[in-house]
Every structure is written in structure tokens, then in C-alpha cells.
Design a protein around this motif. Structure first.
Motif, PDB file in Angstrom:
ATOM      1  N   MET A 302       0.834  -1.206   0.000  1.00 51.64           N
ATOM      2  CA  MET A 302       0.000   0.000   0.000  1.00 51.64           C
ATOM      3  C   MET A 302       0.871   1.259   0.000  1.00 51.64           C
ATOM      4  SD  MET A 302      -2.326   1.332   3.157  1.00 51.64           S
ATOM      5  CE  MET A 302      -0.929   1.959   4.087  1.00 51.64           C
ATOM      6  N   LEU A 310       1.378   9.584  -5.199  1.00 50.81           N
ATOM      7  CA  LEU A 310       1.541  10.910  -4.594  1.00 50.81           C
ATOM      8  C   LEU A 310       2.611  11.704  -5.345  1.00 50.81           C
ATOM      9  CD1 LEU A 310       1.125  13.035  -2.366  1.00 50.81           C
ATOM     10  CD2 LEU A 310       2.826  11.808  -1.010  1.00 50.81           C
ATOM     11  N   ILE A 330       6.355  17.703   0.373  1.00 51.67           N
ATOM     12  CA  ILE A 330       5.323  16.728   0.773  1.00 51.67           C
ATOM     13  C   ILE A 330       5.751  15.331   0.333  1.00 51.67           C
ATOM     14  CG2 ILE A 330       2.922  16.006   0.419  1.00 51.67           C
ATOM     15  CD1 ILE A 330       2.245  19.006  -0.015  1.00 51.67           C
TER      16      ILE A 330
ATOM     17  N   MET B   1      -9.235  14.655  -4.593  1.00 54.06           N
ATOM     18  CA  MET B   1      -9.935  15.015  -5.823  1.00 54.06           C
ATOM     19  C   MET B   1      -8.933  15.384  -6.901  1.00 54.06           C
ATOM     20  SD  MET B   1     -12.887  17.877  -6.254  1.00 54.06           S
ATOM     21  CE  MET B   1     -11.697  19.160  -6.545  1.00 54.06           C
ATOM     22  N   LEU B   3      -6.634  17.026  -9.540  1.00 55.28           N
ATOM     23  CA  LEU B   3      -6.008  18.346  -9.538  1.00 55.28           C
ATOM     24  C   LEU B   3      -6.529  19.191 -10.683  1.00 55.28           C
ATOM     25  CD1 LEU B   3      -2.187  17.980  -8.968  1.00 55.28           C
ATOM     26  CD2 LEU B   3      -3.811  19.322  -7.656  1.00 55.28           C
ATOM     27  N   HIS B   4      -6.802  18.519 -11.785  1.00 53.42           N
ATOM     28  CA  HIS B   4      -7.204  19.265 -12.981  1.00 53.42           C
ATOM     29  C   HIS B   4      -8.564  18.797 -13.461  1.00 53.42           C
ATOM     30  CE1 HIS B   4      -2.674  19.207 -13.000  1.00 53.42           C
ATOM     31  NE2 HIS B   4      -2.971  20.483 -12.834  1.00 53.42           N
ATOM     32  N   PHE B 257      -9.361  18.869   8.019  1.00 54.63           N
ATOM     33  CA  PHE B 257      -8.010  19.424   8.049  1.00 54.63           C
ATOM     34  C   PHE B 257      -8.053  20.944   7.888  1.00 54.63           C
ATOM     35  CE2 PHE B 257      -4.094  20.623   5.685  1.00 54.63           C
ATOM     36  CZ  PHE B 257      -3.170  20.353   6.686  1.00 54.63           C
ATOM     37  N   LYS B 288      -0.888  16.963   6.190  1.00 52.60           N
ATOM     38  CA  LYS B 288      -0.959  17.448   4.809  1.00 52.60           C
ATOM     39  C   LYS B 288      -0.437  16.373   3.855  1.00 52.60           C
ATOM     40  CE  LYS B 288      -1.109  20.549   1.408  1.00 52.60           C
ATOM     41  NZ  LYS B 288      -2.391  20.830   0.735  1.00 52.60           N
ATOM     42  N   SER B 289       0.638  15.697   4.247  1.00 51.22           N
ATOM     43  CA  SER B 289       1.189  14.683   3.339  1.00 51.22           C
ATOM     44  C   SER B 289       0.210  13.515   3.210  1.00 51.22           C
ATOM     45  CB  SER B 289       2.577  14.223   3.795  1.00 51.22           C
ATOM     46  OG  SER B 289       2.484  13.288   4.846  1.00 51.22           O
ATOM     47  N   GLU B 292      -2.747  14.732   0.910  1.00 50.94           N
ATOM     48  CA  GLU B 292      -2.400  14.744  -0.521  1.00 50.94           C
ATOM     49  C   GLU B 292      -2.255  13.318  -1.038  1.00 50.94           C
ATOM     50  OE1 GLU B 292      -2.432  17.141  -2.704  1.00 50.94           O
ATOM     51  OE2 GLU B 292      -2.962  18.602  -1.176  1.00 50.94           O
ATOM     52  N   ALA B 293      -1.694  12.449  -0.221  1.00 54.38           N
ATOM     53  CA  ALA B 293      -1.561  11.055  -0.639  1.00 54.38           C
ATOM     54  C   ALA B 293      -2.941  10.424  -0.801  1.00 54.38           C
ATOM     55  CB  ALA B 293      -0.728  10.272   0.378  1.00 54.38           C
ATOM     56  N   HIS B 295      -5.708  11.999  -1.683  1.00 52.55           N
ATOM     57  CA  HIS B 295      -6.201  12.482  -2.987  1.00 52.55           C
ATOM     58  C   HIS B 295      -5.586  11.656  -4.113  1.00 52.55           C
ATOM     59  CE1 HIS B 295      -8.491  16.167  -2.254  1.00 52.55           C
ATOM     60  NE2 HIS B 295      -7.622  16.521  -1.331  1.00 52.55           N
ATOM     61  N   ALA B 296      -4.275  11.522  -4.054  1.00 56.66           N
ATOM     62  CA  ALA B 296      -3.559  10.880  -5.166  1.00 56.66           C
ATOM     63  C   ALA B 296      -4.028   9.444  -5.352  1.00 56.66           C
ATOM     64  CB  ALA B 296      -2.048  10.922  -4.906  1.00 56.66           C
ATOM     65  N   ILE B 297      -4.131   8.698  -4.255  1.00 53.59           N
ATOM     66  CA  ILE B 297      -4.452   7.278  -4.421  1.00 53.59           C
ATOM     67  C   ILE B 297      -5.927   7.104  -4.756  1.00 53.59           C
ATOM     68  CG2 ILE B 297      -4.823   6.781  -1.948  1.00 53.59           C
ATOM     69  CD1 ILE B 297      -3.334   4.421  -4.606  1.00 53.59           C
ATOM     70  N   ALA B 300      -6.249   7.831  -8.412  1.00 53.37           N
ATOM     71  CA  ALA B 300      -5.641   6.765  -9.219  1.00 53.37           C
ATOM     72  C   ALA B 300      -6.575   5.551  -9.262  1.00 53.37           C
ATOM     73  CB  ALA B 300      -4.278   6.373  -8.640  1.00 53.37           C
ATOM     74  N   LEU B 315      -5.328  -1.055  -6.956  1.00 57.97           N
ATOM     75  CA  LEU B 315      -5.423   0.365  -6.605  1.00 57.97           C
ATOM     76  C   LEU B 315      -6.633   0.631  -5.720  1.00 57.97           C
ATOM     77  CD1 LEU B 315      -4.256   1.943  -9.946  1.00 57.97           C
ATOM     78  CD2 LEU B 315      -3.143   2.145  -7.734  1.00 57.97           C
ATOM     79  N   ALA B 318      -5.628  -0.508  -2.329  1.00 57.77           N
ATOM     80  CA  ALA B 318      -4.615   0.393  -1.763  1.00 57.77           C
ATOM     81  C   ALA B 318      -5.285   1.680  -1.292  1.00 57.77           C
ATOM     82  CB  ALA B 318      -3.525   0.698  -2.783  1.00 57.77           C
ATOM     83  N   PHE B 322      -5.370   2.761   2.578  1.00 58.94           N
ATOM     84  CA  PHE B 322      -4.687   4.002   2.958  1.00 58.94           C
ATOM     85  C   PHE B 322      -5.657   5.043   3.513  1.00 58.94           C
ATOM     86  CE2 PHE B 322      -2.876   8.183   2.462  1.00 58.94           C
ATOM     87  CZ  PHE B 322      -1.632   7.999   3.026  1.00 58.94           C
TER      88      PHE B 322
END
Ligand SMILES: Cc1cc2nc3c(=O)[nH]c(=O)nc-3n(C[C@H](O)[C@H](O)[C@H](O)COP(=O)(O)OP(=O)(O)OC[C@H]3O[C@@H](n4cnc5c(N)ncnc54)[C@H](O)[C@@H]3O)c2cc1C
Lengths: 425, 383
Positions: A302, A310, A330, B1, B3-4, B257, B288-289, B292-293, B295-297, B300, B315, B318, B322
């Protein structure tokens, strides 16, 4: 096939695949199980020589410097091409030690701040594997506070004379060139008196000492610079403007896992390091059926997946301007913490084979040694504490820590509790 | 969410955000605690007009998306639901609409199911839900409920829990076992033999139920696809559920947050703002990290599930592993940094923590999804 005069990604991929399968060896997955002290210098040098050789062959095959302009010996292609090359290198040997810091941050800094002559002199040589670069940032007096560098450069006609010491330079003993941050003015606050130079590492004025790390590697080096003469043409950026370069230098360092200049197959392990695939550790320790172990393997997987997504998000955000450059911290923070956690997991999964092993223990061997070195991922490349400072202060806009040295001429800044507050210079 | 967003996607997100801000302000969510449905029907119908229930259904079946990638579009709505701890059966209704839409092309019977039931779901006049999970503590895929074929009928026996919005639903999509394979049946909520019992829950607006099926007999045409053949569709539906859940959880994390960052600047202690203490700044940086992680996962995972790519299962798990775990860490640290007020009902923070907590535990806990990741990491065999 080409589109707008550029080779399309798929034909580039096929070309890369063909070349790789005929010219490169499968990557050896032999665990480097050793007792933690035996480190054979000849083996190291042979490995470096092989990597230089692969780099030269990649260059001759038109597969080096994918995103570097042809003017400087590169291919002038896109990130997507580099990505295709990375993917095709899965399972094969590749010049892993040459990537970081040679391609990024060093080549990135050269591309961004170097003069045309500097770029022509060094970039093609880097792409051919002839020049391996190192970063001379940290000093015995401190690495987090990089701008407090004490190594001094004094002008002498068309030359500069450097004196001081740099430390924790990974691999300096087998490298060729260094990017060096030095103090050129002691009478202004610290950020305004720095300048960046490039210099060959092997020359009479530089003494390189190797330092043994906890895992037995002697990759760490300390360099003593005594009256090292550097021509002014080897200065990067303006005099006393080294911090402008330094800020981007450290940005490139934080972003290196997503740098378009870095070649890194996605199966090379988390963050391109030597992270053992935890699932293989579980197999080799005979615990792959154990539910607790599977929970840990799932967690490691994970973290690996989330980290790569990220880093992609941050890199895309920075490229498009929706995130500031400072957001690179970050990714740096996440990487450090996730890698440390993964090493802990690996240790847990290896069981006693991580503590004492034979040649039959496969990937489980060495998990203990990696655990001993665990914090390296949170220290090298700027500590996770510094990343947390950047995120809270620069990304979230929280009040800065009190820094009494900010507006004081550097000469008058206290430098350690034991050495007193002044230093002759 | 993401980014673009495209302009159209941004429009849809923004419309829902404003609608929720006006129609279901966070301050009102607390009042819904005593509403038996947990949401207002006319609010839901108006939400449906904004597309809340249409994105996973093809245009020729009455649905339609913004970008041609309906699941991605729907994550934008789910994100806003998370940011507002919004009421309404977003996840269950969309999952059933998707399943009906997917099977509509397979047979005439399925087509008639879809044409009978879908319009009501799409215009928000009817609610539907998915009866999938069974015993707490069992793995997600262990389905025991039986669907047996008896001539021109199917007979259902077993029980499901927790089922969101079963008490409000007109139709239940029920996943059961026929021999070694899985079967999906559409069951009218009022069918003889169906008992729906309310459960207590953490969330103030989501209602969960235990649903029992005792010799529930239905015509064969109620089966979506063939009996015993629904395995792939069920797996796909689970992935959709995970993606939507994660998108919503990330929205909840994000809002909690943001509230806490603001508090960090406003609240003073020893003559200086909380946000000036390095000990707290560093925790904000960690949060914050993780945000953002998250959002990213989850983006994805949405992308992979929408395209049904080879890594979709990995995914999605994951993302759940997460976001489920770190979402909890972030929101609990938000509570901690709020101090005493953080554990009061009066403060809004808990609305997001509740939403996250429920999402964390339904459709597989983070631990369950770590096991799934391990199953994938050991191709030689799942346990
Ligand atoms: C594997 C590895 C490879 C490396 N390679 C290189 C290299 O190639 N070139 C190079 O120049 N350097 C290299 N380094 C050095 C590295 O960049 C430094 O070690 C690092 O920046 C920390 O500096 P320091 O060791 O002097 O620790 P210090 O700066 O003295 O810090 C000590 C501790 O205090 C914390 N700390 C310091 N200041 C603050 C603050 N303001 N707020 C909160 N906490 C603070 C730090 O996080 C750390 O935990 C490498 C290090 C490692 C581990």
C-alpha cells in the motif's frame, strides 16, 4: 514513426525494448547479504565501471538523456518517452548509481543555471557516463542549515580559492565532479553571501576520506579542501547569489524520483533505493501463509503504491502551477516516513533470518542491517524535520521558526555552543 | 480530488457544492439525527436533477455523465458529500443504478428490470440499495446467502448487514450464492419474506439496516445476468463502492483538516497562535502529506476502476487501506489539536469524523484490504 518530427512513444519503446534485451543483463536479485563489515572495494569499482559502460552504450544507442536537448547530446524527447524507457528497463540492469545525484539534482542545476559553455562541456560527458557528479552541500558544522556553509571561496583574479570541508558526500571517492556551495561573503546575512562552483573532485587540493556507515558501506565521504583553485568560468550563477541556485538545487533533490532526467525502472524498489520487496522476504522466510505477515506485506505494498501516485500528483501539480515548488517537500516527507516504515516491516517479516543468516536465506537476509540503517531515508536529501518545516511554513503558511541569524552578518552568527560565537575569518 | 478538472466537471462540482451549502448546511446536518430517514426526499430529488444518480448509467438508458467517464465525475460529487458530511443515499443508489444499467443489454428480462426501476432512481423519486456484506468479521467476499433456482422462480434465504438506506429503498439488489457462483437479484423491498430492521450507527444521517430473507420467492427475471455468473460484476461493483467511499472520505479529511488549520491560526496559547509551535506544525505537515496522498491514491483508483485496467483491484484496495487508516489518523489528530471542544457535539468536526469512521469500516476495513493487497502480491495463492 514520427509525429511532428518527434519519434512517437511506441516506436521509441520498441526500439528501447529491442536494444535492452540484446545488450543488457537481467538485474541480479542476489541479496547483498554480508556480515555488515565486509565491503570489497574492487567489487564496488567494478560495479561502477560496468555502470559507466552501460551509460555509454545507452548514449550510443540514442537512449540517454531522453529529455535533454540534442544541443547537449540528448534526445530532445518527452517525459512520456523517458517513462517508456523506465518501464522497458524492468528486470534489467541499469546504471542506478549514476542517476542520483549525477542526473538530478546536478545535471538539473547545470541545465537551469549553467552557461552554454558549461552545459556543452559537461552534459554530453554526463550522458556518456564519463562524468559522475556529487553534491557538496553538507558540512561538519551542519547539513539542515545548508545556507550556513563555512567552506569559503576567496577571489584571486580570474580564480577562486576554496578552503573548508564537506561531508556525507555519497560516493565521492568514485566520482569525478562536484557541485559545491561555498561562502563568498561573511559580512552579509547568510543567504546573501553564498556562491556555487563546480570542481573536479580528484585534484591535489582535495583529500577524500571514506566514512563507514552502519551497514558496512563506505560510500559516505568527507572532503578536505585546501587552497583548491577554481576558475571563475566554473562558477554557477552570480557571485553571492548562490542561494538562488541552492533553492532550486534542493528542489531538484526533493523531486528526483519524478525527474524527467532520471532513469529508474518502476520495479527498482521504493524510491529507487535498495528496499527489499517485502513479499519476497516473506516467501524466503517461509511466512507467506501467515496472516499477520500478510497484513504487513499488504501495508508495505500500500505504501509503495500510494507513494508513487503521490509523487505523480505533486509533480503534475508543480508542472501545471496548481502547486508551489515547495510542495515537493510533501513527497520528500512521505517517502522518508514510508521507507522507514517499510524497513521496519521487512525486519518483522524476515524474523530471525534478519538477525543471523546464511546464504540460503534469500531476501530475508540483510533485513536487520537495513533496519539498522532505517533512518537514512529520513536524513539524506534533507531531513524529514526540515521537510515538515517547509510544508507547515511555506505550503500552509504557518509562522516561521525564530531564526536569530536571518538579518545578522554571517560573521556574527553564533555557530555552536562549544566553539563560542565567533570564528576568525 | 483530481487536480485538474475540465470546465464542465468544475461546473458540476461547484453546482453541487453550492447546492449542499444552501440546502444541507453543515449546521443543519446535526438536526437530521432525529429524522428517521436521515434525509429529506425533496432535497434528494433536487440533487438528482444535478446528476447525482445519473453518472454511472449510459445515456440510452436515461443516464449520462459529464466527461464520458461517469465514475470520475461521480467522485467529484462524492468528494463534495464528504466535505459537507451531506445526507442522502449517494453510494447505494448509484451502485444499484450502475448494476441495472450494465445488465440491461444482456437480456430482455434484464432490460425490463432496468426500464421499470431505473427511471425512479434517476429522477430521485425512488431509492435503491445494495445488500452485499453479511457477517462482521468475515472477509468481504465470503457470501453465504443462498439464491436457489426453482423452476421459473428463484428462492432467497439468508441475511445481510449493514445495508445502508434499506428502510428508504423501494428495491434491493441482493448478492447471493448459487452453487459455487454468485448471483445478483433485484428484490422489491416489500416482497414477502423480507424483514428490514434498523441498526444503530455512528453517522448522523446515514441509516443502516439488517435485512433478512426467509424463503423470498421471485420470478426468474429478477436475476441480473445468469444465476451463478455474477462474480465479475460483483467484483466490479465492490471496486466502484471503494472508489466512491474513498472520494467521500478524502472530502471529509480535507474539510476537517482545513478547519483545523484555521483553528491553528486563530487559537492562541501562551500568547502565540497554535500554528507557531513547531511540535504542532510538524503534525500539520504530516497530515498534509497524508491528505495529498489520499487524494492521489483515490484518484488513481477511480481512474483504474473506470477504465477497468489490470491494476484496478490493487489500486482500489490500496486506496481503501490508505484512506481508511490515514483518514482516521488525520481526523483524530484534528480532534486532538482542537482540545476539549473537539470532543463536543456542538463542534462540526465530528460530522466528518463520523462519515470517515463509517466509510472506514464498511466494504472492508483497511486490514481486510491489506489482506487483498497481500493476496495480489502472492500470485501463488490467496489465503
Ligand atoms: C544516506 C545519506 C546520504 C547523504 N548524501 C549527501 C550528499 O551526497 N551530499 C551532501 O551534501 N549531504 C549528504 N547527506 C547529508 C544530509 O543532507 C544531512 O545529513 C542532513 O541534511 C542533515 O544534516 P546534519 O546531518 O548536519 O544534521 P543537523 O542539521 O545537525 O540536524 C540534526 C537533527 O536536528 C534536526 N533539526 C535541525 N534543524 C532543525 C530545525 N530547524 N527544526 C527542526 N529540526 C531540526 C534535524 O532534522 C536532525 O534530526 C547525506 C545523508 C545521508 C543520511
Amino acid at each position: 514513426m514520427t509525429v511532428d518530427g518527434i519519434e512517437d512513444v511506441e516506436s521509441f519503446r520498441r526500439r528501447a525494448r529491442n536494444w535492452i534485451s540484446t545488450n543488457l543483463e537481467p538485474r541480479s536479485n542476489r541479496p547483498q547479504a554480508r556480515l555488515g563489515i565486509v565491503q570489497n572495494e574492487d567489487d564496488d569499482l567494478a560495479a561502477i565501471a560496468r555502470e559507466r559502460d552501460i551509460q555509454r552504450q545507452l548514449f550510443e544507442a540514442g537512449l540517454a538523456g531522453v529529455c535533454v536537448s540534442p544541443e547537449y547530446g540528448g534526445q530532445g524527447l518527452t517525459r512520456a518517452h523517458q517513462q517508456a524507457l523506465n518501464e522497458e528497463l524492468c528486470g534489467y540492469e541499469y546504471p542506478s548509481r549514476i542517476q542520483v545525484p549525477t542526473f538530478s539534482p546536478c545535471a538539473s542545476v547545470l541545465l537551469e543555471f549553467g552557461t552554454d559553455a558549461q552545459k556543452r562541456a559537461h552534459l554530453p560527458a554526463i550522458l556518456r557516463g564519463e562524468e559522475l557528479w556529487m553534491q557538496l552541500l553538507s558540512e561538519p558544522s551542519g547539513g539542515s542549515d545548508v545556507a550556513a556553509a563555512l567552506t569559503t571561496a576567496v577571489r584571486d583574479g580570474d580564480e577562486w580559492v576554496l578552503n573548508g570541508s564537506k561531508i556525507w558526500t555519497t560516493g565521492a571517492w568514485w566520482s569525478d565532479w562536484g557541485l559545491c556551495l561555498a561562502r563568498t561573503n561573511w559580512d552579509v546575512p547568510k543567504h546573501r553571501g553564498l556562491t556555487v562552483f563546480i570542481l573536479p573532485l580528484h585534484q591535489p587540493g582535495i583529500e577524500i576520506h571514506r566514512i563507514e556507515m552502519l551497514n558496512g558501506d563506505k560510500e559516505f565521504c568527507q572532503e578536505f579542501l585546501t587552497d583548491v583553485r577554481v576558475p571563475d568560468s566554473d562558477r554557477i550563477g552570480e557571485v553571492d547569489e548562490g542561494w538562488t541556485v541552492g533553492v532550486r538545487w534542493m528542489f531538484h533533490e526533493r523531486m528526483l524520483y519524478n525527474s524527467p532526467l532520471v532513469t529508474r525502472p518502476p520495479d527498482s524498489g521504493q524510491g529507487g533505493g535498495v528496499m527489499r520487496p517485502v513479499a519476497q522476504v516473506a516467501r524466503d522466510s517461509g511466512l507467506s501463509e501467515d496472516r499477520l505477515v500478510r497484513d504487513l506485506v499488504g501495508e508495505a505494498r500500500m505504501l509503495e503504491i500510494v507513494e508513487s501516485r503521490l509523487l505523480e500528483r505533486i509533480s503534475a501539480g508543480i508542472r501545471s502551477g496548481t502547486m508551489s515548488d515547495q510542495s515537493s517537500a510533501i513527497g520528500r516527507l512521505f517517502h522518508g516516513v514510508a521507507a522507514a516504515r517499510t524497513r521496519t516491516i521487512s525486519c518483522e517479516v524476515a524474523g530471525s533470518a534478519g538477525a543471523a543468516w546464511t546464504n540460503d536465506d534469500g531476501e530475508a537476509a540483510g533485513a536487520g542491517i537495513e533496519f539498522v540503517m532505517r533512518q537514512a531515508s529520513c536524513i539524506g536529501g534533507g531531513t524529514t524535520e526540515m521537510a515538515r518545516n517547509v510544508i507547515s511554513e511555506r505550503v500552509l503558511g504557518m509562522p516561521r521558526e525564530r531564526t536569530p541569524d536571518r538579518d545578522t552578518p554571517f560573521r556574527d552568527v553564533p555557530r555552536s555552543a562549544s566553539a563560542g560565537s565567533r570564528r576568525d575569518n | 480530488m483530481l487536480l485538474h478538472l475540465t470546465d464542465e466537471q468544475e461546473f458540476v462540482r461547484d453546482t453541487t457544492s453550492k447546492f449542499l451549502g444552501n440546502e444541507a448546511p453543515v449546521s443543519d446536518v446535526r438536526k437530521l439525527r432525529d429524522n428517521p430517514d436521515g434525509f429529506d426526499r425533496s432535497y434528494w430529488r433536487r440533487g438528482a436533477e444535478l446528476g447525482w444518480t445519473s453518472f454511472l448509467v449510459r445515456p440510452n438508458a436515461g443516464g449520462g455523465s459529464v466527461s464520458g467517464r461517469g465514475l470520475i465525475d461521480l467522485t467529484l460529487i462524492a468528494h463534495e458529500f464528504g466535505r459537507n458530511a451531506a445526507p442522502g443515499p449517494l453510494l447505494p443508489t448509484n451502485l444499484v443504478a450502475a448494476a441495472l444499467g450494465w445488465s440491461a443489454t444482456e437480456s430482455n428480462a434484464a432490460e425490463s428490470n432496468a426500464t421499470e426501476i431505473l427511471p425512479g432512481l434517476l429522477d430521485g423519486t425512488e431509492i435503491a440499495t445494495w445488500c452485499y456484506e453479511e457477517h462482521p468479521g468475515r472477509r468481504l467476499a465470503d457470501i453465504e446467502l443462498e439464491v436457489n433456482v426453482d423452476g421459473q422462480e428463484v428462492v432467497i434465504n439468508g441475511s445481510k448487514r449493514p445495508v445502508e438506506a434499506a428502510g428508504q429503498a423501494s428495491h434491493l439488489l441482493v448478492t447471493g450464492r448459487t452453487g459455487p457462483g454468485l448471483t445478483q437479484v433485484i428484490v422489491p423491498a416489500g416482497a414477502p419474506g423480507v424483514t428490514i430492521t434498523p441498526m444503530d450507527s455512528v453517522d448522523l444521517t446515514r441509516r443502516f439496516y439488517m435485512v433478512k430473507f426467509a424463503n423470498v420467492r421471485l420470478p426468474f427475471k429478477s436475476v441480473l445476468g445468469g444465476p451463478g455468473e455474477a462474480g465479475p460484476q460483483v467484483e466490479r461493483l465492490v471496486r466502484h463502492a471503494l472508489v466512491l467511499q474513498c472520494a467521500e472520505s478524502v472530502g471529509a479529511m480535507e474539510r476537517g483538516f482545513e478547519m483545523t488549520v484555521e483553528w491553528g491560526f486563530d487559537r492562541y496559547s501562551f500568547g502565540r497562535p497554535l500554528a507557531s509551535y513547531q511540535a504542532l506544525k510538524h503534525r500539520f505537515a504530516d497530515m498534509k502529506s497524508w491528505l495529498e496522498a489520499g487524494h492521489a491514491i483515490s484518484d488513481a483508483a477511480a481512474d483504474a476502476v473506470e477504465s477497468d485496467s489490470d491494476d484496478a483491484a490493487e489500486l482500489a484496495s490500496a486506496a481503501k487501506a490508505f484512506v481508511g487508516h490515514y483518514g482516521g489518523e488525520v481526523l483524530q489528530d484534528c480532534v486532538q489539536i482542537h482540545g476539549g471542544i473537539g470532543v463536543t457535539f456542538e463542534h462540526d468536526l465530528h460530522l466528518f469524523l463520523r462519515r470517515l469512521t463509517v466509510n472506514r469500516m464498511v466494504y472492508g476495513t483497511p486490514a481486510e484490504h491489506r489482506q487483498r493487497l497481500a493476496d495480489l502480491a502472492f500470485p501463488e495463492g490467496a489465503l
